[in-house]
Motif scaffolding. Sequence first.
Motif, mmCIF file in Angstrom:
data_model
loop_
_atom_site.group_PDB
_atom_site.id
_atom_site.type_symbol
_atom_site.label_atom_id
_atom_site.label_comp_id
_atom_site.label_asym_id
_atom_site.label_seq_id
_atom_site.Cartn_x
_atom_site.Cartn_y
_atom_site.Cartn_z
ATOM 1 N N ARG A 50 -32.022 9.955 -38.412
ATOM 2 C CA ARG A 50 -30.982 10.927 -38.078
ATOM 3 C C ARG A 50 -31.081 11.370 -36.609
ATOM 4 N NH1 ARG A 50 -28.272 13.858 -41.927
ATOM 5 N NH2 ARG A 50 -28.712 15.865 -40.931
ATOM 6 N N ARG A 51 -32.300 11.464 -36.099
ATOM 7 C CA ARG A 51 -32.462 11.855 -34.694
ATOM 8 C C ARG A 51 -31.841 10.815 -33.763
ATOM 9 N NH1 ARG A 51 -36.500 10.806 -30.729
ATOM 10 N NH2 ARG A 51 -37.742 9.641 -32.251
ATOM 11 N N LEU A 52 -32.132 9.544 -33.968
ATOM 12 C CA LEU A 52 -31.579 8.497 -33.114
ATOM 13 C C LEU A 52 -30.060 8.407 -33.253
ATOM 14 C CD1 LEU A 52 -34.220 5.637 -33.492
ATOM 15 C CD2 LEU A 52 -34.157 7.535 -31.880
ATOM 16 N N ALA A 53 -29.549 8.580 -34.473
ATOM 17 C CA ALA A 53 -28.102 8.564 -34.663
ATOM 18 C C ALA A 53 -27.455 9.740 -33.945
ATOM 19 C CB ALA A 53 -27.779 8.598 -36.157
ATOM 20 N N ALA A 54 -28.097 10.910 -33.964
ATOM 21 C CA ALA A 54 -27.553 12.072 -33.257
ATOM 22 C C ALA A 54 -27.515 11.819 -31.756
ATOM 23 C CB ALA A 54 -28.395 13.303 -33.577
ATOM 24 N N TYR A 55 -28.546 11.183 -31.206
ATOM 25 C CA TYR A 55 -28.545 10.868 -29.778
ATOM 26 C C TYR A 55 -27.367 9.962 -29.412
ATOM 27 C CZ TYR A 55 -33.360 12.678 -29.473
ATOM 28 O OH TYR A 55 -34.474 13.465 -29.498
ATOM 29 N N LYS A 56 -27.123 8.934 -30.235
ATOM 30 C CA LYS A 56 -26.039 8.007 -29.924
ATOM 31 C C LYS A 56 -24.685 8.691 -30.044
ATOM 32 C CE LYS A 56 -24.241 3.402 -31.013
ATOM 33 N NZ LYS A 56 -24.426 2.169 -31.820
ATOM 34 N N LEU A 57 -24.527 9.551 -31.036
ATOM 35 C CA LEU A 57 -23.260 10.246 -31.217
ATOM 36 C C LEU A 57 -22.995 11.199 -30.051
ATOM 37 C CD1 LEU A 57 -20.823 10.696 -32.994
ATOM 38 C CD2 LEU A 57 -22.133 12.358 -34.311
ATOM 39 N N LEU A 58 -24.028 11.924 -29.596
ATOM 40 C CA LEU A 58 -23.859 12.813 -28.457
ATOM 41 C C LEU A 58 -23.565 12.035 -27.181
ATOM 42 C CD1 LEU A 58 -26.767 15.291 -29.223
ATOM 43 C CD2 LEU A 58 -24.333 15.844 -29.207
ATOM 44 N N ALA A 59 -24.198 10.884 -27.009
ATOM 45 C CA ALA A 59 -23.896 10.051 -25.847
ATOM 46 C C ALA A 59 -22.460 9.548 -25.883
ATOM 47 C CB ALA A 59 -24.875 8.878 -25.782
ATOM 48 N N ALA A 60 -21.928 9.277 -27.073
ATOM 49 C CA ALA A 60 -20.534 8.860 -27.192
ATOM 50 C C ALA A 60 -19.594 9.991 -26.766
ATOM 51 C CB ALA A 60 -20.240 8.430 -28.626
ATOM 52 N N TYR A 61 -19.890 11.225 -27.137
ATOM 53 C CA TYR A 61 -19.078 12.351 -26.677
ATOM 54 C C TYR A 61 -19.138 12.482 -25.158
ATOM 55 C CZ TYR A 61 -17.761 14.440 -31.150
ATOM 56 O OH TYR A 61 -17.179 14.690 -32.367
ATOM 57 N N ASP A 62 -20.307 12.269 -24.592
ATOM 58 C CA ASP A 62 -20.468 12.406 -23.142
ATOM 59 C C ASP A 62 -19.690 11.337 -22.387
ATOM 60 O OD1 ASP A 62 -21.663 13.519 -20.752
ATOM 61 O OD2 ASP A 62 -22.979 11.760 -20.725
ATOM 62 N N ASN A 63 -19.498 10.168 -22.987
ATOM 63 C CA ASN A 63 -18.813 9.061 -22.329
ATOM 64 C C ASN A 63 -17.392 8.844 -22.846
ATOM 65 O OD1 ASN A 63 -20.973 7.545 -20.561
ATOM 66 N ND2 ASN A 63 -22.018 8.096 -22.456
ATOM 67 N N ASN A 64 -16.812 9.861 -23.516
ATOM 68 C CA ASN A 64 -15.445 9.777 -24.035
ATOM 69 C C ASN A 64 -15.268 8.599 -24.994
ATOM 70 O OD1 ASN A 64 -14.830 11.961 -22.446
ATOM 71 N ND2 ASN A 64 -13.803 10.804 -20.858
ATOM 72 N N GLN A 65 -16.271 8.363 -25.838
ATOM 73 C CA GLN A 65 -16.224 7.252 -26.781
ATOM 74 C C GLN A 65 -16.455 7.702 -28.212
ATOM 75 O OE1 GLN A 65 -19.227 4.741 -24.717
ATOM 76 N NE2 GLN A 65 -17.620 3.184 -24.646
ATOM 77 N N ALA A 66 -16.274 8.992 -28.484
ATOM 78 C CA ALA A 66 -16.471 9.471 -29.843
ATOM 79 C C ALA A 66 -15.462 8.850 -30.801
ATOM 80 C CB ALA A 66 -16.373 10.995 -29.880
ATOM 81 N N GLY A 67 -14.217 8.681 -30.353
ATOM 82 C CA GLY A 67 -13.211 8.049 -31.196
ATOM 83 C C GLY A 67 -13.526 6.596 -31.462
ATOM 84 N N GLU A 68 -14.035 5.906 -30.449
ATOM 85 C CA GLU A 68 -14.402 4.497 -30.640
ATOM 86 C C GLU A 68 -15.543 4.358 -31.637
ATOM 87 O OE1 GLU A 68 -15.766 0.663 -27.903
ATOM 88 O OE2 GLU A 68 -15.192 2.569 -26.976
ATOM 89 N N LEU A 69 -16.496 5.287 -31.607
ATOM 90 C CA LEU A 69 -17.591 5.241 -32.570
ATOM 91 C C LEU A 69 -17.096 5.572 -33.976
ATOM 92 C CD1 LEU A 69 -20.693 4.847 -32.787
ATOM 93 C CD2 LEU A 69 -20.909 7.326 -32.515
ATOM 94 N N ALA A 70 -16.194 6.537 -34.077
ATOM 95 C CA ALA A 70 -15.675 6.900 -35.401
ATOM 96 C C ALA A 70 -14.815 5.800 -35.997
ATOM 97 C CB ALA A 70 -14.872 8.193 -35.302
ATOM 98 N N SER A 71 -14.220 4.954 -35.140
ATOM 99 C CA SER A 71 -13.353 3.889 -35.651
ATOM 100 C C SER A 71 -14.125 2.855 -36.461
ATOM 101 C CB SER A 71 -12.629 3.198 -34.498
ATOM 102 O OG SER A 71 -13.545 2.504 -33.664
ATOM 103 N N LEU A 72 -15.437 2.768 -36.287
ATOM 104 C CA LEU A 72 -16.232 1.825 -37.064
ATOM 105 C C LEU A 72 -16.217 2.169 -38.540
ATOM 106 C CD1 LEU A 72 -19.305 1.432 -34.675
ATOM 107 C CD2 LEU A 72 -17.406 -0.155 -34.990
ATOM 108 N N ARG A 73 -15.936 3.431 -38.856
ATOM 109 C CA ARG A 73 -15.856 3.831 -40.258
ATOM 110 C C ARG A 73 -14.427 4.174 -40.676
ATOM 111 N NH1 ARG A 73 -15.475 8.107 -43.572
ATOM 112 N NH2 ARG A 73 -16.772 8.112 -45.475
ATOM 113 N N ASP A 74 -13.679 4.848 -39.783
ATOM 114 C CA ASP A 74 -12.359 5.358 -40.146
ATOM 115 C C ASP A 74 -11.215 4.431 -39.764
ATOM 116 O OD1 ASP A 74 -13.748 7.566 -41.009
ATOM 117 O OD2 ASP A 74 -13.465 8.656 -39.122
ATOM 118 N N GLY A 75 -11.510 3.312 -39.143
ATOM 119 C CA GLY A 75 -10.449 2.379 -38.784
ATOM 120 C C GLY A 75 -9.929 2.600 -37.374
ATOM 121 N N ASP A 76 -8.973 1.754 -36.980
ATOM 122 C CA ASP A 76 -8.460 1.778 -35.613
ATOM 123 C C ASP A 76 -7.666 3.038 -35.291
ATOM 124 O OD1 ASP A 76 -9.640 -0.636 -35.119
ATOM 125 O OD2 ASP A 76 -7.833 -1.814 -35.604
ATOM 126 N N THR A 77 -7.219 3.784 -36.280
ATOM 127 C CA THR A 77 -6.467 5.010 -35.984
ATOM 128 C C THR A 77 -7.324 6.027 -35.236
ATOM 129 O OG1 THR A 77 -7.054 5.876 -38.181
ATOM 130 C CG2 THR A 77 -4.943 4.702 -37.954
#
Length: 642
Positions: A50-77
């Motif tokens: 969970r710690r490593l996953a939290a680091y990657k998720l926070l890095a995605a927010y910092d690089n404007n890629q949170a939506g791209e990371l969420a698309s791996l589960r929620d689809g292209d929308t």
Amino acid sequence: MGLISGARNLVIDAWSWLNYKPVFNDTRGMPYRRAFPEATATWVPADDERRLAAYKLLAAYDNNQAGELASLRDGDTARERREFGDPSMFVDTLTAHVMGREQHIVVPGAEHAPTRSDDNDSGGDTAAAAARVQALLRDWAEAELLPMRMLQTERTTVLLGDGVYLLYWDPAKRRARIKTFDPGFYFPYLSEDDDGADYPDRVHLAWELPEDRRRGLPARLRRITYELDWIRPATASGMDPSGRPVRAPVMSDPDPDSDTPPTPVLGQGDRVDTTGAISRLYPWNAEPAYRTCYLTDATWDLSDLKGHYDVDSLPMDKAQYATGPDGEVLDRLDLYLDFVPVVHVPNTVPPAGEHWGQSSLAKALQVFDELSGTDTDSSKASATTGSPIVALSGKSTGRSHMEVGPGVLFELGEGGRMDTVNTAPQLAELRNHRHDLADLAASVVRLPAVSLGTMDPSKVPSGYALELSLGPLDSLIAGMRLARAHKYALLLKFVQRIHLAGQHPDWAGVTPLPARLEFGPYTPTDQAAVLGQVATAYEKRLISLETAVRMLTSAGWPIDDAETEIELIESRMFEQARYLADALGNPDEVAAFLHREPPAEPEPPALQLPPLPGTSAVPRLADDEEETTDDTDGGQGSGGTR
């Protein structure tokens, strides 16, 4: 745990503030494997997933890629979400505030060091030693670009909640070096009986190396381990029967006249006490120590890690050990240090018994999601506002599709009409909602609008009101700096010890002293008001000159070095020097106060004895005595009489 089989587990830990995200918290309470394959690697301990996953998720927010990371589960929308860098802006602002305008290494007592040797100064030796250590540390910090290393680590610490420094001795550069590591590579060994706040005795720095087909290298795992353990006999580089570089014990030469077998050789300076334990006296300790730090740098093929292995229990028989620049095999290499040279910096003061800090974005992450959703809706609404929807009725042309643009003429039939859909009010409301969300995020993170630069200075009623608005930020930065104070003091202590262990000539005879890293001011200050307060307090003899200069430095005055500034001020205080001369009558004290050399003592006049009684003070020649002189007389040298 859920009462019904298959129910979602409720997990409350240091990263449970991310449980609201489905990509982070699945039905088992674990990260989604497709989004976080690194966190779910076989060698990663379960407690760190969970710690490593939290680091990657926070890095995605910092690089404007949170939506791209969420698309791996929620689809292209999920890719349609707009991200305009709000989390990154908050991280940059907090990093600047926690570091301040400048940073200074301070050794207590160095400001009292005399500029020259003074036997009458009882504290001169102690102050001079502090000044020497402070100068050496500052020279090292300049050579190692410490402010830049700190900026790298502090930004990571504010974003992810943790930062990591590594210190090591570089024999080529003859100084201690400092490296910054991603906290995702940091795996301390914390047993169930250990307090998370204690310094770990074993630390791993591990990461995967991708496959390199050009060089024929498979995917590998590299692990660098620093471990405190009992001092053992000396070892040397060698090879095992398979040709793999390893370290082997050094044995004494056998005696040909005796049947005594060879015995292990002790390391330099090591001794065996009466209990059989090996001890060592380090240059910075007064008592012998029984433990040392061992370094291991090894690499494994991922294909060889089949089974229940984690980063702390990898099979050493399949490891390939690295070789240092000096040719030493890094297989439990004795570093001759009694500490682990890895410093973990938490962003916040950890809870009791915990080891990890918390990201500054943790509590406001849902607000950032709302901001992203509002930005997405605003983008869609602005499209319909700029290109409105037009409805025509009674048109005379048979075309089914018509474009709206400047200068376009529509011919409508009898009773025809044109209607447009105005979405401007909705767009304005979305913009107002965005401002409300931005204010909410700033309030949760405790960043006032003035610190973000979004407040109009003309709207501040007074300086007192401005100071009150900065209250939440003051408490926030105070807590963040408190979490860092001990860590940076530890880092500076390690730097001193590593230079002593490396036997650097400039550090010869130095005794390590407590040192701290002082951060500069971070809020706008009224320099004129501070100057008035300092001048009045110093004039009334309520504060010392050292305190006055320190207050001016904290207020943002351009003072590079407080000690040098104090010396320059004192060297021009002639009136106070006159008072000192009248009080003591000692020119050496006055010269030392002015930081000058004392005046040279004049030679005493020749002793003049009084004439004896009955004699003349000036001897007179008798009348019948003649004095001969030499006259040049044109260079002829003829003599004459008088």
